[in-house]
Write an enzyme that holds these catalytic residues in place. Structure first.
Site, mmCIF file in Angstrom:
data_model
loop_
_atom_site.group_PDB
_atom_site.id
_atom_site.type_symbol
_atom_site.label_atom_id
_atom_site.label_comp_id
_atom_site.label_asym_id
_atom_site.label_seq_id
_atom_site.Cartn_x
_atom_site.Cartn_y
_atom_site.Cartn_z
ATOM 1 N N ASP A 175 0.824 -1.205 0.000
ATOM 2 C CA ASP A 175 0.000 0.000 0.000
ATOM 3 C C ASP A 175 0.861 1.259 0.000
ATOM 4 O O ASP A 175 0.469 2.285 -0.565
ATOM 5 C CB ASP A 175 -0.917 0.002 1.223
ATOM 6 C CG ASP A 175 -2.117 -0.938 1.046
ATOM 7 O OD1 ASP A 175 -2.323 -1.452 -0.066
ATOM 8 O OD2 ASP A 175 -2.842 -1.147 2.039
ATOM 9 N N ASN A 193 -4.626 9.136 2.648
ATOM 10 C CA ASN A 193 -4.917 8.552 3.953
ATOM 11 C C ASN A 193 -5.392 9.578 4.971
ATOM 12 O O ASN A 193 -6.508 9.523 5.447
ATOM 13 C CB ASN A 193 -3.690 7.826 4.509
ATOM 14 C CG ASN A 193 -3.606 6.382 4.075
ATOM 15 O OD1 ASN A 193 -4.520 5.856 3.449
ATOM 16 N ND2 ASN A 193 -2.505 5.734 4.386
ATOM 17 N N HIS A 202 -5.133 20.433 25.244
ATOM 18 C CA HIS A 202 -3.794 19.950 24.937
ATOM 19 C C HIS A 202 -3.863 18.524 24.380
ATOM 20 O O HIS A 202 -4.577 17.661 24.903
ATOM 21 C CB HIS A 202 -2.916 19.967 26.190
ATOM 22 C CG HIS A 202 -1.471 19.765 25.890
ATOM 23 N ND1 HIS A 202 -0.903 18.515 25.758
ATOM 24 C CD2 HIS A 202 -0.467 20.656 25.666
ATOM 25 C CE1 HIS A 202 0.385 18.641 25.483
ATOM 26 N NE2 HIS A 202 0.671 19.937 25.425
ATOM 27 N N ASP A 252 -1.385 15.542 21.743
ATOM 28 C CA ASP A 252 -0.235 15.294 20.872
ATOM 29 C C ASP A 252 -0.532 15.788 19.467
ATOM 30 O O ASP A 252 0.346 16.288 18.767
ATOM 31 C CB ASP A 252 0.097 13.797 20.829
ATOM 32 C CG ASP A 252 0.880 13.334 22.048
ATOM 33 O OD1 ASP A 252 1.174 14.173 22.916
ATOM 34 O OD2 ASP A 252 1.181 12.130 22.120
ATOM 35 N N ALA A 264 -5.236 2.927 8.825
ATOM 36 C CA ALA A 264 -3.822 3.257 9.019
ATOM 37 C C ALA A 264 -3.626 3.989 10.347
ATOM 38 O O ALA A 264 -3.975 3.476 11.403
ATOM 39 C CB ALA A 264 -3.332 4.076 7.823
ATOM 40 N N TYR A 265 -3.059 5.197 10.293
ATOM 41 C CA TYR A 265 -2.749 5.968 11.497
ATOM 42 C C TYR A 265 -3.985 6.167 12.365
ATOM 43 O O TYR A 265 -3.931 6.103 13.596
ATOM 44 C CB TYR A 265 -2.169 7.316 11.064
ATOM 45 C CG TYR A 265 -1.307 8.025 12.073
ATOM 46 C CD1 TYR A 265 -1.175 7.575 13.389
ATOM 47 C CD2 TYR A 265 -0.623 9.182 11.709
ATOM 48 C CE1 TYR A 265 -0.386 8.246 14.292
ATOM 49 C CE2 TYR A 265 0.182 9.866 12.608
ATOM 50 C CZ TYR A 265 0.295 9.394 13.905
ATOM 51 O OH TYR A 265 1.072 10.076 14.794
ATOM 52 N N ASN A 266 -5.120 6.430 11.732
ATOM 53 C CA ASN A 266 -6.366 6.628 12.457
ATOM 54 C C ASN A 266 -6.681 5.457 13.381
ATOM 55 O O ASN A 266 -7.045 5.642 14.552
ATOM 56 C CB ASN A 266 -7.509 6.826 11.454
ATOM 57 C CG ASN A 266 -8.874 6.687 12.086
ATOM 58 O OD1 ASN A 266 -9.337 7.554 12.807
ATOM 59 N ND2 ASN A 266 -9.547 5.581 11.789
ATOM 60 N N ALA A 292 -3.994 11.426 22.017
ATOM 61 C CA ALA A 292 -3.556 11.613 23.406
ATOM 62 C C ALA A 292 -3.988 12.968 23.942
ATOM 63 O O ALA A 292 -3.190 13.730 24.492
ATOM 64 C CB ALA A 292 -2.037 11.454 23.512
#
Length: 278
Positions: A68, A141, A171, A173, A185-187, A208
């Site tokens: 991918d 993505n 606040h 990340d 993916a990242y999600n 976070a």
């Protein structure tokens, strides 16, 4: 009808190079009116005309051979040009064709194109992030906005607005906006939901966050605004590669890009791919 084909093989992958060679031989060996080019790195290993991947944007069909990640790279370079993925990776949410079937599938598509028949495809939405004087390359993505670094002592104050209405803030990340394609993916690693590839939606996921709200699925035509403050620097990143440095306070606007990616050929087995996720 003539057919111009581009082939991009995963870098350093001998199996991908061998398959490229087979495709070149098949397409140019016994067919009239077919022109094939390969990417520059593959051209050093395969006897075929070689061009930069971006130059394939004018081709009738581009074939990506690899995982991918390879297809994501090719999609960034060729935009809406019809794209077919051959899977040499583990999961293959974007690459529907197995190496064993690649020659038959590719030649079948080329034959249909030369006969003037429609090639079935589906459009995959991409995201565009922009700010004061800058615009990132479209993301297939996700778009991520985060502070100077992840973890303790990093992060920033990031507020999320959807069509002008505040949804979340505090606040964190970072915050990511994902397409259905990027939901696996990242999600997903940040606790966001899976979205079926046929769904017409985007998802906003905090990373976070100290005052976290649940991930939110929104209409793809929504305008998403992320305001960043409380840190000396921050970043907006498209698909983990293209990025710009922010100097908070800063505002990042995320919308659909004008040019989706067009995948052609067979569809992937989305549910089957999920079984391969760790």
């Amino acid at each position: 009808m003539d057919a111009d084909v581009g082939i991009v093989a995963q870098r350093g992958n001998e199996r991908a190079q061998q398959l490229t060679e087979s495709l070149v031989d098949e397409l140019e060996g016994g067919r009239e009116g077919v022109s094939v080019v390969v990417d520059e790195e593959t051209g050093s290993a395969v006897d075929a005309a070689a061009v930069p991947v971006a130059a394939m944007a004018t081709r009738d069909l581009v074939v990506s051979i690899g995982g991918d990640g390879t297809l994501l790279f090719v999609a960034r370079e060729v935009g809406p040009t019809p794209l077919l993925g051959v899977n040499l990776g583990e999961v293959g949410f974007l690459n529907a064709v197995s190496p064993d079937d690649a020659v038959d599938v590719v030649t079948g598509l080329v034959d249909r194109f030369q006969r003037g028949e429609d090639i079935e495809g589906r459009e995959l939405d991409r995201l565009r992030a922009r700010g004061d004087g800058w615009t990132l390359e479209p993301a297939l993505n996700e778009i991520v906005v985060h502070g100077p670094r992840r973890g303790h002592g990093g992060g920033a104050s990031i507020e999320v607005y959807i069509d002008g209405t505040r949804y979340a803030g505090g606040h964190a990340d970072g915050v990511l906006v994902s397409t259905p394609t990027g939901s696996t993916a990242y999600n997903l690693s940040e606790g966001g939901p899976l979205i079926h590839p046929t769904a017409d939606a985007l998802v906003v996921t905090q990373m976070a966050a100290t005052e976290a709200m649940p991930p939110l699925v929104v209409d793809p035509d929504s305008e998403l605004t992320l305001t960043v403050s409380g840190s000396e620097t921050a970043y907006a990143i498209s698909d983990g590669r293209n990025r710009t440095r922010l100097e908070p306070p800063a505002t990042v606007t995320v919308t659909l890009a004008d040019d989706p990616v067009t995948l052609v050929g067979p569809r992937t087995n989305f549910v089957g791919g999920l079984e391969k996720l760790e």
